[in-house]
Design an enzyme around this catalytic site. Structure first.
Site, PDB file in Angstrom:
ATOM      1  N   GLU A   1      25.129  -8.479  76.698  1.00  0.00           N
ATOM      2  CA  GLU A   1      26.384  -9.424  76.545  1.00  0.00           C
ATOM      3  C   GLU A   1      27.614  -8.840  76.375  1.00  0.00           C
ATOM      4  O   GLU A   1      28.428  -9.239  75.709  1.00  0.00           O
ATOM      5  CB  GLU A   1      25.797 -10.108  75.564  1.00  0.00           C
ATOM      6  CG  GLU A   1      24.506 -10.970  75.270  1.00  0.00           C
ATOM      7  CD  GLU A   1      24.177 -11.780  76.648  1.00  0.00           C
ATOM      8  OE1 GLU A   1      25.216 -12.318  77.291  1.00  0.00           O
ATOM      9  OE2 GLU A   1      23.052 -12.133  77.033  1.00  0.00           O
ATOM     10  N   GLY A   2      27.765  -7.795  77.228  1.00  0.00           N
ATOM     11  CA  GLY A   2      28.987  -7.044  77.071  1.00  0.00           C
ATOM     12  C   GLY A   2      28.984  -6.120  76.044  1.00  0.00           C
ATOM     13  O   GLY A   2      28.478  -6.031  74.974  1.00  0.00           O
TER      14      GLY A   2
END
Length: 600
Positions: A441-442
Site C-alpha cells: 500500500e505504498g
C-alpha cells in the site's frame, strides 16, 4: 504455544475517554453505537478472534495456499469453515451502509474489531479487509447500477473484492502500467494484461471475487493522468443477480512470500475479461486512492495488531521463564532463579512494546473516528477539520505505525532469546507477517514523501497548522495539572522539534528538492512521535481525572500514568535526534556515484 486475548478493556478506555463515542449517540450516524451494543460487539469480536481465528494462524502459516492446475486456489485447512462463520456472524457488515445490507456502525467500532482479527490471524482478515476497501471505492465512484448489482453481496461477504494496481514493471510508478481496456458497444470494456501481488486474487472462500483493476484506454494520456479504474468480476453476474459464465480472469501463480502465507497473493492474468468503468475515464487513480487510503489506515492497524499479539506472548514468557538474579539481589530466594521480569533490559523491551501498542491503538481508533467525523460531524467546519487531520495523519499512521509495529515484534521475539527463533513459539511468524505492512500500500518511504510533498503544503498548510494548534492546546491543559505536567512538557518539546523541522523544510526543500527527500522519513517519525504522544497525554489526563474522582479500575489507571511517563521520558526525546538528522540535509546522501556503492 502462542496465545492471544483481545485487549477489550483498553479498547473500551480509548473509545470512552479519547474518542468519546458515548457522547456522540445523539449525532446522526452514531445513534446505533450505544455503550451496551459496542461492548457486546467488542466482547464477541474478541471471542471470535481468539477462539475461531487464532487457532488457524500457525497452521495456516505452515500450510499456506495451494494453486491447482486449473488455476483455482485452496486456502489452508479450516479457513473456509471459519470464513463461513465470519459471514454468518455479520462481521463483514459492521460499517457498511444500512441501505445496502450493512449495520451502519461507525468506522471506529469496526476498526476496533478489525484489530482483534488482525492480531488473531492477519492472513485471514485480509480477505475481508481488501473487500471493505474495494467496497468503499465503488460506493463513492461507482454508478448506481454497479452499486446495486455488486455491493450487497460484497457487504454480505458472499463475494469478496481485490485491488489490482501493480504490474511486474510498474510498482509505485503506476503511470507505467500496460494493462489495456478496449470499449465495447454495450458499454462494457475488454481488459487485457497482468497484475502481480494481488492479495486474495483467487481463493475458495467466496462465491465470486470482484476485482478493481487499473488499466488504460486507447489514446489515453501518458502517465498517471491516463489511468482508468474498472470493476472486473471473476464470474459474470446475470441481470437477475445470479452467477453466469466464468470471466476471462485467472490466477497464473501464487507468490512465495516471507509472511502472510495463508493469504493467496496472486499473479492475475486478464485475457479479454469483461469489465465496467468505475468513475470517469482517465480518473481512475483518484478513484483507486479512495480504496488505497482506506487500505493504508488498515495497514497501520496491521502494524499495531502484530505488535499486540507478539507483546502479549513476550509478557507471558517473561513471567514464566527463570534466568539469573535481579541486580539488587534475589527477588525470589526460594527459587533457583528469578523470572525475566527482574532484568531492566527485559523491562525496557516490554515497556517499549506496551507504550507503543497502547499509544498506536489510541491513534488508530482516534484516526478512524476522524474518518467518521469527516462524514458525520454536525457542522461543515468540524467535518473539514476532521478530514484535514486524518488526511495529514494517514501516511503517519501507516508509516510510523508499521515501522514501530515491526520493531515491537522484534523486541518481543528478543525477549524469548533463542526460543524466539524456534517456530513452535510462534514469534517468527509475527515478525514475518508484520514486515509486509512496511512495504505494501505504498512503502513507508513513499508514505513519508506523500506526507511532506502533498499533505503538508495542501491548502496552504491548513492541516498541519490545525494539528500544531491541537497539540498546543492539549499541552497547556496538561501542564496545568501537576500529575501530567511532565508528560505535557515532554510533548511540548517534541512538538517544538516538529515545528522546527517543518520550518527547515520550508526554507531548504525548494532550493534543493533532495533535501525534502532526505528529510521525509525522519520527519514522518517525528510527527508519529508527536501524534502518539498526544494520545498518551490525553490518556494520562483521563486516567488522572478518574483517579481524582475515585472511580475506575485503580490498577489499570495507575498503569496508564506510568506508561505515559515512559513514553514521555524514553520515546519523545527521539524527536530531537530526528530533527538533527533532517538538518543534516541531502549532501552526504547524494554525494557518491552509484559505482561507489559496489564492493571492491
Amino acid at each position: 504455544m502462542p496465545s492471544y486475548t483481545a485487549p477489550v478493556a483498553d479498547t473500551r478506555f480509548v473509545l470512552d475517554e479519547i474518542v468519546g463515542l458515548d457522547r456522540m449517540t445523539n449525532v446522526p450516524g452514531f445513534q446505533s453505537a450505544g455503550s451496551d451494543l459496542v461492548s457486546a460487539v467488542l466482547e464477541e469480536g474478541g471471542r471470535f478472534s481468539a477462539e475461531v481465528l487464532f487457532p488457524l494462524n500457525q497452521s495456516g502459516d505452515a500450510q499456506g495456499c495451494t494453486r491447482h492446475a486449473d488455476g483455482s486456489v485452496t486456502t489452508p485447512d479450516g479457513f473456509k469453515e471459519a470464513f463461513d462463520q465470519f459471514v454468518a456472524g455479520g462481521w463483514t457488515t459492521l460499517h457498511a451502509p444500512e441501505e445496502l445490507g450493512g449495520q451502519g456502525l461507525p468506522m471506529v467500532v469496526a476498526t476496533a474489531v478489525n484489530e482483534y482479527m488482525l492480531s488473531a490471524n492477519q492472513s485471514f482478515e485480509m480477505y475481508h479487509g481488501l473487500t471493505a476497501a474495494a467496497t468503499s471505492a465503488v460506493l463513492v465512484k461507482g454508478s448506481d447500477a454497479l452499486k446495486q448489482k455488486y455491493l450487497p453481496k460484497m457487504i454480505e461477504g458472499v463475494w469478496t473484492g481485490t485491488m489490482n494496481l501493480t504490474e511486474p514493471h510498474a510498482g509505485t510508478d503506476l503511470g507505467m502500467i500496460k494493462t489495456k481496456a478496449e470499449p465495447q458497444p454495450d458499454g462494457s470494456y475488454r481488459i487485457s494484461g497482468s497484475k502481480i501481488f494481488i492479495s486474495g486474487g483467487e481463493q475458495d472462500l467466496s462465491e465470486n471475487i470482484i476485482h478493481l483493476v487499473l488499466a488504460k484506454l486507447p489514446g489515453a494520456p501518458e502517465g498517471s493522468k491516463g489511468i482508468s479504474l474498472f470493476l472486473v468480476p471473476k464470474i459474470l453476474v446475470n441481470e437477475d443477480g445470479s452467477l453466469g459464465e466464468r470471466n476471462g480472469v485467472s490466477c497464473g501463480s501464487i507468490e512465495h512470500k516471507m509472511g502472510i502465507k495463508a493469504n493467496s497473493t496472486c499473479v492475475m492474468n486478464y485475457d479479454d475479461a469483461t469489465g465496467w468503468l468505475v468513475g470517469e475515464e482517465n480518473k481512475g487513480l483518484a478513484a483507486m486512492f479512495i480504496m488505497m487510503n482506506a487500505a493504508r489506515l488498515g495497514v497501520g492497524l496491521q502494524g499495531l495488531a502484530q505488535a499486540e499479539v507478539a507483546y502479549q506472548n513476550a509478557v507471558h514468557y517473561a513471567m514464566e521463564r527463570r534466568q539469573g538474579r535481579a541486580l539488587t539481589g534475589p527477588a525470589e530466594p526460594d527459587e533457583r532463579a528469578d523470572t525475566l521480569f527482574v532484568h531492566p533490559d527485559v523491562r525496557r523491551m516490554l515497556m517499549e512494546g506496551k507504550a507503543l501498542t497502547e499509544g498506536l491503538r489510541a491513534l488508530c481508533l482516534w484516526g478512524a473516528f476522524q474518518v467518521d467525523l469527516a462524514h458525520l460531524a454536525p457542522t461543515e467546519e468540524e467535518r473539514q477539520t476532521a478530514d484535514d487531520i486524518i488526511s495529514l495523519l494517514t501516511p503517519v499512521i501507516k508509516g510510523y505505525g508499521t515501522d514501530k509495529g515491526f520493531d515491537v515484534t522484534v523486541l518481543a521475539q528478543q525477549v524469548f532469546g533463542g526460543h524466539g527463533y524456534i517456530d513452535e513459539w510462534g514469534m517468527g511468524q509475527y515478525v514475518r507477517d508484520a514486515r509486509i505492512a512496511m512495504i505494501y500500500e505504498g512503502t513507508n518511504g513513499v508514505q513519508a514523501m506523500d506526507l511532506i510533498g502533498r499533505k503538508l503544503p495542501a491548502n496552504g498548510g491548513r492541516a498541519v497548522q490545525a494539528f500544531f494548534k491541537m497539540v498546543g492546546e492539549d499541552v497547556v491543559a496538561g501542564k496545568a495539572d501537576p500529575a501530567t505536567a511532565a508528560i505535557a512538557e515532554a510533548l511540548e518539546k517534541a512538538n517544538q522539534q516538529l515545528q522546527a523541522a517543518t520550518m527547515w523544510l520550508m526554507q531548504n526543500a525548494m532550493t534543493n528538492p533532495n533535501n525534502a527527500g532526505a528529510a521525509a522519513y525522519a520527519y514522518m517519525h517525528i510527527m508519529g512521535i508527536v501524534a502518539v504522544g498526544l494520545m498518551w497525554l490525553r490518556m494520562a489526563r483521563a486516567a488522572q481525572a478518574q483517579l481524582s474522582a475515585g472511580g475506575g479500575n485503580t490498577a489499570f489507571l495507575e498503569t496508564k500514568l506510568v506508561t505515559a511517563r515512559y513514553f514521555a521520558e524514553r520515546i519523545m526525546p527521539e524527536a530531537g535526534a530526528l530533527r538533527r538528522k533532517i538538518e543534516g540535509g541531502a549532501d552526504a546522501i547524494m554525494a557518491l556515484p552509484p559505482e561507489a556503492f559496489l564492493t571492491a
